[in-house]
Design an enzyme around this catalytic site. Structure first.
Site, PDB file in Angstrom:
ATOM      1  N   GLU A 119     -60.623 -24.196 -25.515  1.00 41.12           N
ATOM      2  CA  GLU A 119     -59.870 -24.929 -26.542  1.00 41.12           C
ATOM      3  C   GLU A 119     -60.138 -24.395 -27.935  1.00 41.12           C
ATOM      4  OE1 GLU A 119     -59.469 -29.638 -26.966  1.00 41.12           O
ATOM      5  OE2 GLU A 119     -61.247 -28.892 -27.968  1.00 41.12           O
ATOM      6  N   TYR A 123     -53.158 -26.819 -32.598  1.00 41.48           N
ATOM      7  CA  TYR A 123     -54.010 -27.065 -31.433  1.00 41.48           C
ATOM      8  C   TYR A 123     -53.570 -26.143 -30.306  1.00 41.48           C
ATOM      9  CZ  TYR A 123     -56.273 -29.378 -27.522  1.00 41.48           C
ATOM     10  OH  TYR A 123     -57.049 -29.636 -26.425  1.00 41.48           O
TER      11      TYR A 123
END
Ligand code: ADP
Length: 388
Positions: A197, A109
């Site tokens: 993101e 992530y």
């Protein structure tokens, strides 16, 4: 403002962040050509909606061979998708992205956002990437690394390396991730994003690092500096009440309560919502009609509030400064005549031309509950919402 994954991937490509080959399609006829263009034999069909959690809801499906991919793509186009972020009503899938599948070794992530309390940018990174990052943040927050950076001076290269070293030690991996962190931060700062993101960022079995998902949210107040970003807006993915409000330059945010509010000035609108809650109710919206609202805007504001079926009463709270009370009164009267006023209306007017405004309302014959002072107005609106 949110954009689609395929649009975010286009931006990634422009900045040099690797993504799998992909093609957006919005009609069944375009599917076969797009699959041929991508080539290879394993595909991922991805619903393009402004809500995450698609993977678990069947909105991301792997297909072996072009004919299976085409079948899944046809099934997905036009279908409704309900994810944990879409709300129970779900979203109609109008666009899909056809992506080349990659052989995943590990998922990470990586995101850049703003820490408003610290007034700094922050890079969030984790080895626990993939579909459950929200769960990780909740139950094992220590697995998410945070690296703060100064928004004016930007991210130092040692910081980008530090982020990469937090995810792995292999030199080629660290080099690739360092570059991605730098580019992600560059996108964040240059385009006035509020979030950039990658979830997941993957290490493929042949050692490459690539972003198989991409998300960028933009700060609305910065959009005037980036017309090319504004052009990426997809109104079909936005709250129709908010889209309508934008057309009239109204500051509107849809909420879930039953007391519709029409207020002038953002501060007064916030205070009005607070007082409604203090009186035991819930606001249905935030709405600032602005300092110099015209009759048309007041009328539009009314229609937008009334289009929300949850609204059981309306509280108009106007402090006439630049905005004159008689203009508001005129707007209320016109709107009430135009639309079926199906709920009780509580009006508190104060300030410039207040007597003229009240007189107009009295003469209009519209059923209005007048109120003196904000707390009385809020209690009345909450009581009436409970009754109707
Ligand atoms: P969401 O976050 O909305 O669930 P993702 O884009 O993260 O959607 O996709 C969900 C999962 O599907 C990923 O975690 C990954 O395992 C798999 N996936 C997505 N795109 C690809 C791809 N191009 N190749 C292989 N697997 C993929």
């Amino acid at each position: 403002m949110k954009i689609h994954e395929y649009q975010a991937k286009e931006i990634f490509t422009r900045y040099g962040i690797p993504v799998p080959k992909n093609k957006m399609v919005e009609s069944a006829e375009a599917i076969d050509g797009a699959l041929r263009e991508i080539g290879g034999d394993t595909f991922v069909v991805k619903a393009q909606i402004h809500a995450g959690g698609r993977g678990k809801a069947g909105g991301v499906r792997v297909a072996q061979g072009a004919s299976e991919a085409a079948r899944i793509a046809r099934e997905m186009l036009g279908a409704k998708l309900v994810t944990r972020q879409s709300g129970p009503q779900g979203r109609v899938v109008r666009k899909i992205s056809l992506d080349a599948a990659v052989a995943i070794d590990r998922e990470y992530y990586l995101a850049v956002t703003l820490d408003r309390a610290k007034a700094r940018g922050v890079i969030l990174s984790s080895q626990a990437g993939g579909m459950d990052i929200e769960e990780v943040a909740h139950t094992q927050p220590e697995k998410i690394n945070k690296t703060y950076f100064d928004l004016v001076f930007g991210l130092a290269s040692y910081q980008a390396r530090e982020v990469a070293l937090g995810l792995g030690k292999d030199p080629a991996f660290v080099k690739a991730v360092t570059q991605i962190v730098q580019k992600l931060t560059e996108i964040f700062v240059r385009l006035d994003a509020s979030l950039v993101e990658i979830n997941p960022l993957v290490l493929t079995r042949d050692g490459a690092v690539t972003a198989i998902d991409a998300k960028i949210d933009f700060e609305d107040n910065g959009l005037y500096r980036h017309p090319e970003v504004g052009a990426l807006r997809d109104p079909l993915e936005e709250d129709p009440r908010e889209v309508e409000a934008k057309k009239y330059n109204l500051n509107y945010v849809g909420l879930d309560g039953s007391v519709g509010c029409m207020v002038n000035g953002a501060g007064l609108a916030m205070a009005t919502m607070d007082v409604i809650m203090l009186a035991g109710g819930m606001p249905a919206n935030f709405l600032d009609v602005g300092g110099g609202a015209k009759v048309d805007q007041v009328k539009a504001a009314f229609k937008i509030i009334l289009s929300d079926e949850r609204v059981k009463s309306i509280l108009v709270n106007i402090f006439g400064g630049i905005m004159k009370c008689d203009v508001v009164a005129d707007g209320i009267i016109q709107a009430a005549r135009d639309v079926q006023l199906r709920v009780p209306l509580v009006v508190r007017l104060e300030g410039t031309n207040v007597e003229k405004g009240k007189e107009l309302l009295r003469q209009s014959g519209i059923r209005i509950t007048p109120a003196e002072g904000l707390s009385q107005a809020a209690s009345l609106a909450v009581q009436l919402a409970g009754k109707s």
